[in-house]
Write a protein that holds these residues in place. Structure first.
Motif, PDB file in Angstrom:
ATOM      1  N   PHE B 268       0.807  -1.217   0.000  1.00  0.00           N
ATOM      2  CA  PHE B 268       0.000   0.000   0.000  1.00  0.00           C
ATOM      3  C   PHE B 268       0.846   1.276   0.000  1.00  0.00           C
ATOM      4  N   ALA B 269       2.138   1.145   0.220  1.00  0.00           N
ATOM      5  CA  ALA B 269       2.957   2.369   0.316  1.00  0.00           C
ATOM      6  C   ALA B 269       3.167   2.967  -1.071  1.00  0.00           C
ATOM      7  N   ARG B 270       3.669   2.167  -1.994  1.00  0.00           N
ATOM      8  CA  ARG B 270       3.950   2.687  -3.335  1.00  0.00           C
ATOM      9  C   ARG B 270       2.662   2.925  -4.116  1.00  0.00           C
ATOM     10  N   MET B 290       0.107  -4.886   6.357  1.00  0.00           N
ATOM     11  CA  MET B 290      -0.031  -3.700   5.498  1.00  0.00           C
ATOM     12  C   MET B 290       1.340  -3.173   5.082  1.00  0.00           C
ATOM     13  N   GLY B 291       1.579  -3.104   3.785  1.00  0.00           N
ATOM     14  CA  GLY B 291       2.831  -2.514   3.300  1.00  0.00           C
ATOM     15  C   GLY B 291       2.786  -1.015   3.489  1.00  0.00           C
ATOM     16  N   VAL B 292       3.616  -0.522   4.383  1.00  0.00           N
ATOM     17  CA  VAL B 292       3.619   0.923   4.664  1.00  0.00           C
ATOM     18  C   VAL B 292       4.976   1.544   4.349  1.00  0.00           C
ATOM     19  N   VAL B 293       5.877   0.755   3.755  1.00  0.00           N
ATOM     20  CA  VAL B 293       7.191   1.264   3.369  1.00  0.00           C
ATOM     21  C   VAL B 293       7.407   0.920   1.901  1.00  0.00           C
ATOM     22  N   GLU B 305       5.291  10.024   8.088  1.00  0.00           N
ATOM     23  CA  GLU B 305       4.636   9.559   6.849  1.00  0.00           C
ATOM     24  C   GLU B 305       4.109   8.148   7.032  1.00  0.00           C
ATOM     25  N   ILE B 306       4.938   7.326   7.646  1.00  0.00           N
ATOM     26  CA  ILE B 306       4.525   5.927   7.846  1.00  0.00           C
ATOM     27  C   ILE B 306       3.353   5.865   8.817  1.00  0.00           C
ATOM     28  N   ALA B 307       3.414   6.690   9.844  1.00  0.00           N
ATOM     29  CA  ALA B 307       2.306   6.715  10.808  1.00  0.00           C
ATOM     30  C   ALA B 307       1.011   7.112  10.107  1.00  0.00           C
ATOM     31  N   ALA B 308       1.113   8.045   9.169  1.00  0.00           N
ATOM     32  CA  ALA B 308      -0.093   8.481   8.448  1.00  0.00           C
ATOM     33  C   ALA B 308      -0.695   7.322   7.668  1.00  0.00           C
ATOM     34  N   ARG B 309       0.166   6.517   7.053  1.00  0.00           N
ATOM     35  CA  ARG B 309      -0.343   5.348   6.316  1.00  0.00           C
ATOM     36  C   ARG B 309      -1.005   4.363   7.280  1.00  0.00           C
TER      37      ARG B 309
END
Lengths: 480, 364
Positions: B268-270, B290-293, B305-309
């Motif tokens: 989900f990050a990209r 959940m892909g967050v990076v 940014e990661i926390a927002a995801r």
């Protein structure tokens, strides 16, 4: 003395008798050790280039001390008007540390890698002030190309390429994977002719197949020159809905276009990479050297330019610097500015020297390009050679591929050396092309870098579409 | 050994309570962080691995170097603050050949490679016999050197069936089913050797969405009787650090709900978080890894940014079922970038955990 016959015009014989006789005599009379002297005989096909007809080159160790090797490079094409014996004596005296390479040259910079040289500021100025140059000389830059035509607009070529592109789109369509916006990116837009051919051909092919893709096309014309973009845009005025113009640094398209990462379905450029800063390395007797250069103006040119523009010798370097910052408007009359520019450009030369690389195996082929080292390139290619490292073109390549859609097409039409052996047969630059620079591109290096990034790089001669073409087409396909 | 997350007590997108493990001391930390599988392969290790495939160094030398590299990779993950780690998959030349060479019945005519990451031309020329692949040694090596929970990943039958030539079955589905049979035994052996979290990687599926129709049964056969937390990672490809396809996960739903697996690991990050809504549209009991990076961009995300995801994930998936990981393996990132991204992941998770703890304290 090691005589290297490098380049010949169309592989034809040259009567080198008088030259060799003068050379042997001059060497005999000089203090240079003939056992460490290499004399490459070149035939430089670019009428305008950065070399004097006879050019002494010194070798240095990394600590700045002199290496024992010497080189005296001779462009046999341009010896007719030279006092060969005098030039040979002067060159050898310089190598022996007993004189200047040229009579009182006006040096414009310290020794540096070629990609860092001030010549690239001239190149940039050319594209930024192209309209002024073309206006004064009353000819477009395409006239400088061999035959005055660009392979970038060949209709049969584009029909083939865009047919393949439509096949790709249709395949994606079958999988319901065609994005809503079909991004196309052109790097370096020239006069907009290529964009025009692309869009016209794509429109016609879509009509033939009954497809509605053109509506979804977002054609991005990118260039670092506003001047060029402005002119190119006029050529595609009827595609206003599809075309956008973007100011993009060719070395790093990803920086400006990161929002399009892996989204661009077609990326192409033509005659861009050969016009980006490049470096050179040379291997001699198993040792690998970096080529360094410094730009200078010969004394005769300094006097002629000084007389014509009422400039003292001491004023010339700062005047050139200001001109490069401001452009031809630096002079009251733009035409005067362009005249000054052309005069300096014509006269500009590069003094060369070699500096030993301590770790050639681990030497990076270009800053920011990881995974491929110089050793990877040279490993299977023994013997003495001098070749290009297309520094900024490689940076552009690695900073463009991440924009490419996984099923997208990438294509570069340019001057490519496809085999390192070709560096031994023909001079590959730098040459001067109007106000710009041309260097052939090291195709094997693109293959290595592409492979490391997961792409198979193919380089096909353009001759299939135009028999006498020098250009080739680089394309990529995903490595499995 | 620290174990993360709630005990896996449901294996399906439906409601059947299929599995419950007893007797493990679970770390009840919310929002556990994990890697997907591979860790950064440094350029020097690539060169050494290539040297091996060019017959310039011995297998023994390569294995010794890999042991050292794995210890460093494990330490990096620990220091970065990741809860569930792997051995970095640093013994794997790529995600197919590592299995192809271990599968009895698969033949490889030419074992030399120009580049270690290239694929062999592996071909199944016989029915696959039920023979062990010997992957437990790799798992046990990693478990010996860390007190973190170790996840072990295998390449799934869809990917293997797509990439390994088939001269025996002449039927992709039959080949995949047989691969699942062999791999199922291997997974059971891994569990018998102490594995608590097993993940199946399927990077090819998104290019062949119609295959999902028959792959559900194949995965269920693969995971049958595997007494551990199981995960299914479906991405858009990461070969050479770039995607193989672009698109939406919509094709997975609702068919994926029939897969008997604890966790889906998706990127989900990209790609952005638009597809999260699918977890709302199609109610299910999966944990979401959940892909967050973003693993295809060298830029290191900030913890914020990661926390927002993560917060976007929490709007759809309850904290008790949300795991956090990079989009895919970190193999193609430079070591310093990979480390920094994992550190940002751990810090981003910590930020959100703190918020959750505060909110829950207020509610109490």
């Amino acid at each position: 003395m090691l005589l290297q016959l490098n380049y010949l015009k169309n592989h034809q014989a040259v009567d080198a008798g008088p030259l060799l006789s003068a050379l042997c005599q001059a060497v005999e009379q000089s203090a240079v050790d003939p056992g460490r002297l290499a004399v490459p005989l070149d035939w430089v096909q670019y009428r305008k280039n950065f070399r004097p007809p006879i050019e002494p080159r010194r070798y240095f160790l990394p600590d700045g001390s002199a290496d024992a090797a010497h080189e005296l490079a001779i462009d046999v094409r341009r010896l007719q008007d030279e006092d060969v014996a005098a030039a040979l004596r002067r060159g050898l005296a310089y190598l022996a540390g007993a004189g200047a390479a040229d009579e009182a040259p006006l040096v414009l910079e310290e020794f540096c890698r070629p990609s860092q040289s001030v010549i690239w500021a001239f190149n940039r100025t050319f594209w930024q002030h192209l309209s002024a140059w073309e206006h004064v000389f009353q000819k477009g830059f395409l006239a400088a190309l061999p035959g005055g035509v660009s392979d970038g607009t060949n209709p049969a070529f584009w029909r083939d390429r865009l047919t393949a592109f439509l096949d790709t789109l249709d395949d994606l369509d079958r999988r319901s994977l065609v994005p809503e916006e079909i991004y196309v990116l052109e790097l370096g837009v020239g006069g907009g002719q290529q964009a025009r051919v692309w869009l016209d051909t794509f429109r016609d092919l879509c009509a033939e197949r009954g497809r509605d893709y053109l509506r979804r096309v977002r054609y991005l014309m990118s260039d670092y020159s506003h001047d060029v973009l402005h002119a190119a845009r006029r050529n595609v005025a009827e595609y206003d809905q599809q075309v956008s113009c973007l100011n993009v640094d060719a070395a790093d398209p990803l920086h400006a276009l990161s929002f399009l990462r892996y989204k661009v379905l077609f990326i192409h450029s033509c005659n861009l990479y050969d016009n980006l800063p490049a470096d050179e390395i040379a291997r001699r007797d198993g040792r690998v050297y970096e080529v360094q250069v410094r730009a200078y103006l010969p004394q005769a040119a300094v006097e002629a330019i000084g007389d014509r523009y009422s400039l003292e010798r001491a004023e010339l370097p700062s005047t050139i610097q200001r001109f490069l910052r401001i452009g031809p408007e630096y002079f009251d009359e733009v035409a005067t500015g362009v005249g000054f520019w052309a005069a300096v450009w014509d006269a500009l030369r590069l003094e060369q020297r070699y500096v030993l690389l301590e770790d050639p195996e681990g030497y990076r082929v270009a800053p920011g390009v990881s995974g491929v080292r110089l050793g990877d390139l040279l490993r299977d290619y023994p013997g003495d050679v001098r070749l290009h490292l297309p520094t900024v073109a490689l940076q552009s390549f690695v900073n463009t591929l991440p924009l490419l859609h996984p099923r997208g097409m990438f294509q570069v039409q340019d001057l490519f050396v496809t085999d390192l052996e070709q560096y031994r047969g023909t001079f590959r630059g730098p040459g001067k092309m109007d106000g710009s620079i041309v260097n052939w591109l090291n195709g094997p290096l693109f293959r290595l870098v592409g492979a490391h990034l997961g792409y198979t790089v193919n380089i096909e001669p353009f001759a299939r579409y135009r028999a006498k073409s020098n250009t080739a087409v680089l394309t990529t396909s995903q490595r499995d | 050994m620290k174990l993360c997350g709630r005990p896996p007590n449901s294996r399906s997108g439906g409601t059947d309570r299929r599995h419950e493990r007893q007797g493990t001391t679970m770390n009840q930390q919310l929002l556990p962080t994990a890697v997907v599988g591979s860790y950064s392969v440094p350029e020097w290790l690539e060169r050494i691995a290539t040297d091996y495939f060019q017959r310039r160094i011995s297998a023994d030398t390569l294995h010794q170097i890999q042991d050292v590299a794995i210890k460093a990779a494990v330490k990096d993950q620990e220091l970065a603050g990741i809860d569930v780690i792997t051995d970095g998959e640093l013994r794997r030349d790529n995600m197919v050949d590592h299995f192809a060479v271990r599968l009895a019945g698969v033949e490889i005519d030419r074992r030399q490679k120009a580049y270690y990451f290239d694929y062999y031309e592996a071909v199944a020329r016989h029915a696959l016999p039920q023979a062990p692949l010997g992957l437990s040694d790799e798992f046990l090596f990693a478990r010996r050197i860390t007190d973190h929970e170790v996840k072990f990943c295998i390449t799934g039958p869809h990917t293997l069936a797509k990439r390994i030539g088939d001269e025996w079955y002449h039927d992709e589905r039959a080949f995949a089913r047989d691969l699942a049979r062999v791999l199922n035994a291997e997974l059971r052996t891994l569990v018998a050797n102490g594995a608590t979290f097993l993940q199946v990687d399927e990077p090819y599926l998104s290019g062949f969405p119609d295959d999902l129709d028959w792959m559900v049964d194949v995965w269920n056969a693969l995971l049958e009787g595997v007494d551990a937390r199981t995960g299914l990672h479906i991405c858009y490809g990461n070969r050479y650090g770039k995607p193989s396809w672009e698109g939406s996960y919509r094709y997975l739903f609702p068919r994926i709900l029939a897969v008997q697996v604890d966790q889906l690991l998706l990127e989900f990050a990209r790609k952005g978080t638009d597809d999260l809504v699918l977890f709302q549209e199609f109610p299910n009991q999966f944990e979401l890894g959940m892909g967050v990076v973003d693993v295809k961009d060298d830029r290191v995300e900030t913890p914020a940014e990661i926390a927002a995801r993560i917060r976007q994930g929490l709007e759809i998936v309850p904290a008790e079922r949300l795991w956090l990981n990079p989009d895919c393996g970190l193999r193609h990132l430079a070591p310093d970038v990979a480390y920094a991204k994992l550190e940002a992941l751990a810090q981003g998770a910590a930020l959100v955990r703190e918020e959750l703890a505060g909110r829950r304290a207020e509610e109490r």
